[in-house]
Every structure is written in structure tokens, then in C-alpha cells.
Scaffold this active site. Structure first.
Site, PDB file in Angstrom:
ATOM      1  CD1 TRP A 198      -5.467 -31.477  74.766  1.00 17.28           C
ATOM      2  CD2 TRP A 198      -4.342 -32.756  73.097  1.00 17.28           C
ATOM      3  NE1 TRP A 198      -6.234 -32.294  73.625  1.00 17.28           N
ATOM      4  CE2 TRP A 198      -5.821 -32.894  72.624  1.00 17.28           C
ATOM      5  CE3 TRP A 198      -3.726 -33.718  72.422  1.00 17.28           C
ATOM      6  CZ2 TRP A 198      -6.285 -33.568  71.464  1.00 17.28           C
ATOM      7  CZ3 TRP A 198      -4.079 -34.437  71.225  1.00 17.28           C
ATOM      8  CH2 TRP A 198      -5.369 -34.594  70.887  1.00 17.28           C
ATOM      9  CG  ASP A 367     -15.406 -27.343  65.824  1.00 19.17           C
ATOM     10  OD1 ASP A 367     -16.019 -26.376  64.938  1.00 19.17           O
ATOM     11  OD2 ASP A 367     -14.142 -27.275  65.687  1.00 19.17           O
ATOM     12  CE  LYS A 476     -16.326 -28.292  74.510  1.00 14.87           C
ATOM     13  NZ  LYS A 476     -16.178 -29.836  73.915  1.00 14.87           N
ATOM     14  CD1 TRP A 477     -14.141 -19.494  75.675  1.00 16.30           C
ATOM     15  CD2 TRP A 477     -15.482 -18.143  76.052  1.00 16.30           C
ATOM     16  NE1 TRP A 477     -13.500 -18.296  75.507  1.00 16.30           N
ATOM     17  CE2 TRP A 477     -14.297 -17.096  75.872  1.00 16.30           C
ATOM     18  CE3 TRP A 477     -16.526 -17.408  76.870  1.00 16.30           C
ATOM     19  CZ2 TRP A 477     -14.233 -16.005  76.050  1.00 16.30           C
ATOM     20  CZ3 TRP A 477     -16.513 -15.938  77.130  1.00 16.30           C
ATOM     21  CH2 TRP A 477     -15.365 -15.265  76.718  1.00 16.30           C
ATOM     22  CG  ASP A 478     -12.481 -25.636  72.657  1.00 16.88           C
ATOM     23  OD1 ASP A 478     -11.330 -25.540  73.447  1.00 16.88           O
ATOM     24  OD2 ASP A 478     -13.033 -26.348  72.024  1.00 16.88           O
ATOM     25  CG  MET A 479      -8.394 -20.103  74.333  1.00 16.34           C
ATOM     26  SD  MET A 479      -6.733 -20.457  74.085  1.00 16.34           S
ATOM     27  CE  MET A 479      -6.368 -20.980  75.896  1.00 16.34           C
ATOM     28  CG  ASN A 480      -9.223 -25.951  70.583  1.00 12.00           C
ATOM     29  OD1 ASN A 480      -8.932 -27.040  71.272  1.00 12.00           O
ATOM     30  ND2 ASN A 480     -10.491 -25.957  69.961  1.00 12.00           N
ATOM     31  CB  CYS A 528     -13.652 -26.039  76.626  1.00  6.70           C
ATOM     32  SG  CYS A 528     -12.854 -27.174  75.817  1.00  6.70           S
ATOM     33  CG  ASP A 550     -10.148 -32.242  73.971  1.00  6.34           C
ATOM     34  OD1 ASP A 550     -11.126 -32.117  74.597  1.00  6.34           O
ATOM     35  OD2 ASP A 550      -9.339 -31.577  73.166  1.00  6.34           O
TER      36      ASP A 550
END
Ligand code: GLA
Length: 740
Positions: A198, A367, A476-480, A528, A550
Site C-alpha cells: 500500500w 468518502d 469511485k468504487w473502492d475496496m479497502n 480503486c 493512495d
């Protein structure tokens, strides 16, 4: 593009040939992958046959087949237990029995065209031909189709497998890789992988290929930050312009394995596919299992031409081509590094006014826009806007943004759920995780069970409401967080193996993509995953661009971009100009440096515009106006690396007819009293053309190619009035266009 002669198949286009054969035992054996050969000549086939089966290998395939052993063949889809001792591509078992598979050639089919089908990511194109070879293991009652696709424009071969249970007993597939490429005589080769973490994704990692197995893989439920499915095999002395390269990638976003195994005779077995660890697929009679597609690339002339092939392939045959119309790719302003969770409607609208003035085109609320989301521990899975932040409603906010003639974007993290939301109280079984008392938690959140269609339906309905309410232009399609304890209550109830969770999960992600894209085809979805944790061809099939990291520091982006572009086009690389000092590195860089690196790819901004000086605002306006005029060049131009030295990065983009180019020059450190002058040979320009550099100097293409372009003058203590490079870590762009 497909020719069959004798037992040989020849797939070819103007750049490459791929030849394989039906071996004596009915398996498929590889013969050649490389520069185009004109055709399969009778005498070449005789020659090939004459020298077969003359090599080593103690164990022979069968007592009835003389000297024939699979160990010294180049195999298309190797299995263990039939005289080959290398890494197998497939492993099927039935109850406690291990199958030693033996797939024999039956028949073949050729199909023209390959449609884009949103069910699952694959390559597509009108200029495609697909050869499907049918093989059968009679004793184990399994059918295997091996598919090969070739396109008329790229040096790439796409492979995939479909397995069918034609017997009466259920079997378990424990491994089913997508494709293998075998190459002889590879003692001096290196494996290049894109590794990192990351904030440090896809850095180039080069290691010599030694005997044994070298792999990169993921077990995170996503392709991941640490490794990427893309791998490259090159000769040691390969340069930017010379040397043979083979590369492989996988059109997939879940757990993968990519690697190479070198045997005792320096034969390299390159393979990619779904990671067999924690994978088990139950195949009942008549059921089929299809793998994702593997892509194998070939470059005759070094790294720059490999990048030509990978970017052409991805732009033309993976990403939806409609996004090549750059008017559909807005310059984005993103609220994340600008204000994180600290905003309300008024603050956003004030920012939006400035965004509009400066010429940006799409306002993205990252967010923090939904109920109770004032930090990153809450409310995922409850996609309702926060009335405190939007007292007039999100609809009214969206109208205000659209009235300013800006597009609107919103951040979602569809696959995730926070512990405190209603959804989870109502449906605790929708959480992906074993019913053990301990469950791992990441960023305060859990993963939803996307192998359950009801979960996808619920999340889709929530997102759909927001899309309709806001007339949304961009997501914005995130996956954290990654998957741990991959256990699905839904699969348990449906009597499916838990070894199916990872693959079914990612298929569920694709289903949600399909639903959104089918109902709202104009929405641009940027991929993302905590930055670049899912930068792969599966995501690019649905999302034309991805947030690569990031880490938005310009000089860090140099490394990330240099690695990423080996396998992925510039058009997919989202590049935002952020604050200085940078939020991830605390490093200070000039705005011009941030711009001169950031204009390569999909440009955007993510910083507090109120803190900018008038001079900085003017610079932003000027750059945006340049970018808009040259967006096609900056996203779809041919990308060329000009140096390989880490201290001095030089790269360029040039358009198709070589009439426009931008050269980027980056110096990590100013070295006093070093080379007084230096030149950069611009070999990619047209010798017959005349060019004007930075609207000032007229020079011939021939001169720029042979003698070179003068590099910007670096400050050395006494040349102050002429120096262009005045600081460490400075990037300069030189604009070149044809002069008529
Ligand atoms: C991730 C993304 C960021 C941002 C934050 C919001 O870290 O990579 O770009 O969207 O989530 O929480």
C-alpha cells in the site's frame, strides 16, 4: 489467422505466430511463439518431426510409445503423473481418488468475432478468431476445451480452459490454471514482476530465473497491492529498444498465481491462473467450469515495443472502447485529500465554484457523504446521504453541481459493511466469515458475502437509488480491506464447497458492475482498492481508469507509473495533483513538477483550492487548457521510456502520425558542475518532418533523432540566468509539434 496442417495448428497475424501440435499421445504440445513465420511448410514439419523424442527423460509416457516422454516436450496444458514432473496446470479429484489426467485430442472449432459480454471479463474484438480444441479424458469422464484467441492487430495470444464433467460422479477441481507458455533455452533470462505495498504499488522487481519455481500470487480476494498478475520474462541484456520479451497477464481480479518454473534442461514453464490455494470447485455431472483468460505477449524489440503491445491489447480488447472518446473522460476534482470527512454542502459548493473557474469538469465527493460517516469506522452498507451534511438533500446538491455545468461523482465501497449498520443486524449471515467466535477486522469493517446474489441485489438497490437521485455521472468504487476466513453461509446452505468462495465472490463483484453498467451505461466507474490494490485487467474490463495508489506524491508516482505501464495503458492511470507538502510523504515539490508528471494519464485534482496563490491558480488554468487540447495524446499517445536510470527519468508520448509529442525530463538531484550539456535522442520522431520545440526552436526530425534534443539546462551555481532546472526533484515537460 488460423491454419491447420497435418497435426499442427498455426495462429498468426502480421506480428506473431503461435504454433502448437497434437502430440503422439493426443496431448497438445507447443512448438513456437514469436515473430511471424509466413506459413507451415511441409519440409519444416518433417524437420520438426525428425528430431522429436531424441532428448532426455527417464520415465516414458507408456510402454507402447517407445521413447516418448512428456518431460522433454513443450506442453500446452501439463498434467502431473504422466511422465512430466513439473508444475501441473490442473488437479482434479474424486472423493479420495487423485486423478492422473490424460486429455486426448478430439476435434477443433474456429469462431470469428468475440463479443463483449458483461457477465465476466474477457478480451473482445471484431478482429478476433478463436480456436477451441476439444480434448477428452475417457477414463475419468472429463472434457476439456482449450481456447486460443488471436486478434489481427496485437502480438498477443489469449488462452482459457473450460472443463466439463461428462461422467456420473461429482468431482472436485483443486486447480485449473488459465494458460501455460513453455520456452526452451532460457538460462540467461530474468523474471520481472510488479511488486510493492500500500502506497508503494507496482514497483519493478527484476530477478534472475533460476532452476525451480518462482511465483507471485495473492490470497487476499483481490489481485492486491503486494503483487500483480502481470509478469515479464526478458533476456538479461534486453534494453528499451532491443531484445526479446515474453509477458503474461490474467483477465481477473481475484486470487491469482503467476510464475515461472525452470527445469533441469533450462526450459521455462510460464503460467498464470486462479491461485489453487484455498480453491476447490465442485463439478457435478454435466456441470462446467471456465477459467479466466490468460494473455501471453511477445516483443521482438525490447521494453518500448512490449508496452506498445500491452497497451494496444488493453485499450482495444479489454477496456470498453467507448471510453477512448476523451470527451467522456472528465478532469476530476476529488474531495478526499482536500477535506477528508470534514465538509458540508456549503463547503463543497464553495469548492465547486473554484473547480469550475479553474476548468475542471467533474466534482467527486469521496468518502464521508453518508449517514454517520465522520471517520472511516462507520456506516458502510448503509448508502443513505447524511442530512446533517446535506440539509437540502443530496438531490438538490446534485442539481446545483449540474447547474454549474459540472459532472457529479460519488464514492462507494459496495463490497463492505461496518459492524454498526442495520443491514448486518437484519442479516448477520450476509457477512463473509466463518462462524468462529474470532473474526479478523480491517479498517473497522467486514466484507459482505458477494457470492450471495441477494446481497448483490440489496447493495445494487441502495446504490441505484443514489444514482437516480443524483443523476450521477461518475462512481469511485473502492475496496479497502481484504478477505479473511473465506466462508459463506449462503454456499453452505446451498451445499457448495467453501473452496468456491473466493472465485464466486469476485464473480459477484463483476455481477454488480454489470448491473450498474447495463442500467446506467454512461456512468464512468473508476476502480480503486485502498489505492492500487486491484489494478488488473478484470477491473479494467468494466472501469476504464483506476486510482493507482493512495500515494499521490509526484516523485513516488514516477516509480508507480514506470512499473504499471509495462502491462497497462496510460489511459487507465488516474493522476491527481495534490498538495505540497504531500500528505503521504511530507515531501515538497513544485506545482509545475506535480503537473509535469500528472498530465500523463487521466488528470485530476485533489487539494484545497482556497490555499492556492493567484499564480498557482493561473498555472492550473493553463495546464488544464493544454491538457484539454492534448488529452488524446496524454492518454492514448504512444508511451516511450527514454532512459532506465532511476535518478533521471525521461519519457515521452507521441501521437500516431508523429506530429505531436511531449517529453518529460526528471532530475532527482542537481549535481553541481556535472555534464555541462546533455542531449536526448528522440528516436520516436519522424525523420522527414520539421518540428518546433516549446513554440521557440525549429529543428528537423532527423536532427532530433540523430543528434538529439538539448536537455533543459541544470543550475550549476554560475549559470543562474539560463537554468531551467533549479531544484532537486524537478520535472520539466518539453512540448514538440510538427512545424509546417
Ligand atoms: C481509500 C482510497 C482513497 C479514498 C479513501 C476514502 O483509501 O484509496 O482514495 O477514497 O479510501 O476513505
Amino acid at each position: 489467422m488460423i491454419e491447420k496442417k497435418d497435426n499442427f495448428f498455426h495462429l498468426y497475424n502480421k506480428k506473431i505466430s503461435y504454433i502448437f501440435e497434437i502430440l503422439e499421445n493426443g496431448h497438445l504440445g507447443q512448438v513456437y511463439f514469436g515473430k511471424r513465420v509466413s506459413k507451415l511448410w511441409e519440409y519444416d514439419i518433417c524437420y520438426l518431426k525428425k528430431y522429436k523424442n531424441k532428448a532426455a527423460g527417464t520415465v516414458k509416457y507408456s510402454k507402447d510409445m517407445g521413447n516418448f516422454t512428456l518431460a522433454d516436450q513443450l506442453q500446452e496444458y501439463p498434467v502431473y503423473g504422466t511422465s512430466d514432473f513439473g508444475m501441473s496446470a490442473i488437479d482434479v479429484r474424486c472423493e479420495s481418488e487423485i486423478y492422473y489426467l490424460d486429455f486426448q485430442y478430439q476435434d477443433y472449432k474456429v469462431k470469428r468475432y468475440k463479443k463483449r459480454n458483461l457477465d465476466f471479463p474477457t478480451s473482445y474484438g471484431n478482429n478476433a478468431e478463436t480456436l477451441s480444441i476439444e480434448l477428452l479424458d475417457v477414463e475419468r469422464n472429463l472434457k476439456l476445451w482449450q481456447n486460443f484467441t488471436i486478434f489481427d492487430d496485437t502480438a498477443a495470444i489469449v488462452k482459457s480452459i473450460k472443463l466439463e464433467n461428462v461422467g456420473e460422479k461429482k468431482v472436485n477441481v483443486n486447480k485449473c490454471l488459465s494458460g501455460v507458455l513453455e520456452l526452451r533455452n532460457m538460462p540467461n533470462h530474468e523474471l520481472v514482476t510488479l511488486d510493492g505495498a500500500w502506497l508503494r504499488e507496482r514497483h519493478i522487481n527484476i530477478r534472475p530465473i533460476k532452476h525451480g519455481l518462482t511465483t507471485v500470487s495473492s490470497l487476499k480476494g483481490a489481485s492486491g497491492h503486494q503483487h500483480n498478475p502481470f509478469i515479464m520474462i526478458k533476456e538479461k541484456d534486453t534494453t528499451l529498444e532491443t531484445g526479446e520479451i515474453y509477458a503474461a497477464n490474467l483477465i481477473y481480479s481475484g486470487n491469482f498465481i503467476s510464475g515461472v518454473e525452470m527445469d533441469e534442461w533450462d526450459k521455462a514453464r510460464i503460467f498464470v491462473g486462479i491461485n489453487p490455494e484455498y480453491f476447490e470447485w465442485g463439478l457435478s455431472p454435466k456441470e462446467t467450469f471456465s477459467t479466466p483468460e490468460a494473455v501471453f505477449f511477445y516483443s521482438e524489440n525490447g521494453i518500448n515495443s512490449l508496452m506498445d503491445e500491452t497497451s494496444l491489447f488493453v485499450n482495444e480488447h479489454v477496456i470498453d472502447k467507448k471510453w477512448q472518446d476523451v470527451t467522456k473522460r472528465p478532469i476530476v476534482f476529488n474531495s478526499w485529500e482536500t477535506m477528508y470527512f470534514d465538509f458540508d454542502e456549503k463547503k463543497l459548493l464553495d469548492a465547486a465554484k473554484e473547480v469550475k473557474k479553474l476548468g475542471m469538469e467533474c466534482f467527486v465527493i469521496d468518502d464521508g457523504w453518508f449517514e454517520n460517516r465522520n471517520d472511516d469506522r462507520n456506516s458502510l452498507g448503509n448508502w443513505k446521504y447524511d442530512i446533517n451534511k446535506f440539509p437540502n438533500g443530496l438531490k438538490s446538491f446534485s442539481k446545483k453541481i449540474h447547474d454549474m455545468n459540472l459532472k457529479l461523482g460519488i464514492w462507494f465501497e459496495p463490497e463492505m459493511v461496518s459492524p454498526n449498520v442495520e443491514l448486518l443486524k437484519k442479516h448477520p449471515e450476509w457477512l463473509l466469515g466463518h462462524p468462529y467466535s474470532r473474526k479478523a477486522i480491517g479498517r473497522g469493517q467486514y466484507v459482505l458475502d458477494f457470492s450471495n446474489p441477494m446481497v448483490i441485489e440489496e447493495i445494487y438497490n441502495q446504490i441505484k437509488k443514489i444514482i437516480i437521485m443524483t443523476n450521477l455521472d461518475y462512481i469511485k468504487w473502492d475496496m479497502n480491506r481484504n478477505i479473511t476466513e473465506a466462508y459463506s453461509a449462503y454456499l453452505h446452505d446451498n451445499d457448495r464447497s467453501q473452496g468456491e468462495v473466493f472465485h464466486r465472490y469476485i464473480c459477484g463483484v463483476y455481477t454488480l458492475y454489470k448491473k450498474i453498467i447495463s442500467d446506467f451505461p454512461d456512468i464512468l466507474i473508476e476502480g480503486c482498492a485502498g489505492g492500487g490494490g486491484r489494478y488488473d485487467l478484470g477491473i479494467l474490463f468494466y472501469s476504464p481508469q483506476i486510482w493507482p495508489s493512495d500515494n499521490s506524491d509526484a516523485t513516488e508516482r514516477l516509480d508507480i507509473l514506470t512499473g504499471t505501464v509495462l502491462g497497462y495503458p496510460l489511459s487507465s492511470f488516474s493522476s491527481h495533483i495534490t498538495a505540497s507538502p504531500n500528505h503521504q510523504t511530507n515531501r515538497r515539490t513544485m506545482l509545475s513538477t506535480r503537473h509535469n508528471i500528472g498530465i500523463f494519464g487521466a488528470l485530476g485534482y485533489e487539494l484545497d483550492l482556497n490555499k492556492l496563490s493567484t499564480q498557482e491558480k493561473k498555472e492550473i488554468k493553463d495546464v488544464i487548457s493544454f491538457y484539454k487540447k492534448n488529452q488524446e495524446l496524454m492518454m492514448y499517445g504512444r508511451f516511450i521510456k527514454l532512459t532506465t536510470n532511476d535518478d533521471v527519468y525521461n519519457w515521452a508520448v507521441v501521437n500516431k502520425d508523429k506530429s505531436e509529442a511531449v517529453v518529460m525530463i526528471f532530475n532527482r538531484k542537481i549535481k553541481p558542475n556535472s555534464t555541462p550539456k546533455s542531449y536526448l535522442k528522440l528516436h520516436f520522431l519522424d525523420e522527414g518532418k520539421k518540428y518546433i520545440i516549446n513554440d521557440t526552436d525549429i529543428v528537423s526530425g532527423e536532427f532530433l533523432k540523430k543528434y538529439g534534443m538539448e536537455n533543459p539546462i541544470v543550475f550549476n551555481g554560475i549559470n543562474q540566468q539560463y537554468s531551467v532546472v533549479t531544484e532537486d526533484l524537478q520535472a520539466i515537460c518539453v512540448k514538440i509539434r510538427e512545424y509546417k
